[in-house]
Design a protein around this motif. Structure first.
Motif: not given
Length: 194
Positions: A135-137, A151-153, A162-164
């Motif tokens: 993953i990419e942060i 966000a992570m993908k 997106a992280l809350p």
């Protein structure tokens, strides 16, 4: 450790009242190793959504990422500032992240504190289908729009998630002066010096 030594040490150094060991699931999530990398300063906020910078964008050309450092829930950290965290590497779930960059003549730094209940669970859910995936942060920083996020993908989730806002606390400095802090920011003064 022999049982008699454990009992003696427990009596001599009792745990503070109310302190509980983490659950087995929490411990496992904190100790698990994942393959990921950090990506910073590659997006801007257009007022509605995050967009990739065009490589021809003159403003993007003036952004220079200096370093990324982190501390992890498994107790390890990387403060080498050698760019290694921007390459895929295997490590525990991040707990704190520091980003330093400059825009023209201005020095910036951003510090993220990640929620101990949300982040390990988010990592587990991202890697649920493929523990060997990557993953990419995405460290989303746009000082012009004064908009920030994470966000992570990954290999198996192509659209950034997106992280809350309650998943992390954030403070941003420009030339040593506070520029931004998240609404939920509750760290002590100087907590970014780690």
């Amino acid at each position: 450790m022999p049982e008699d030594v454990f009992i003696r040490l427990s009596k001599e150094y009792p745990a503070p009242q109310g302190v509980l060991l983490p659950t087995e699931t929490t411990f496992d999530n904190n100790m698990r190793q994942y393959q990921y990398r950090y990506v910073g300063l590659e997006e801007y906020f257009d007022g509605k959504v995050w967009q990739q910078y065009d490589v021809e964008d003159e403003y993007y050309d003036d952004l220079d990422l200096d370093s990324i450092e982190d501390q992890r829930f498994d107790g390890t950290h990387d403060q080498q500032r050698d760019g290694g965290l921007m390459k895929y590497h295997k490590a525990g779930c991040p707990k704190r992240i520091a980003v330093r960059w400059h825009e023209g003549n201005h020095d910036f730094s951003a510090y993220y504190w990640l929620n101990k209940d949300v982040m390990p669970q988010a990592f587990c859910s991202f890697f649920h289908k493929n523990i060997e995936g990557r993953i990419e942060i995405l460290l989303r920083i746009d000082t012009r729009a004064n908009h920030y996020g994470i966000a992570m993908k990954g290999d198996f989730i192509q659209q950034p998630q997106a992280l809350p806002a309650d998943a992390y606390q954030l403070i941003v400095f420009r030339n040593g002066l506070e520029l931004f802090r998240s609404e939920n920011y509750a760290q002590e003064d100087g907590a970014w010096n780690w």
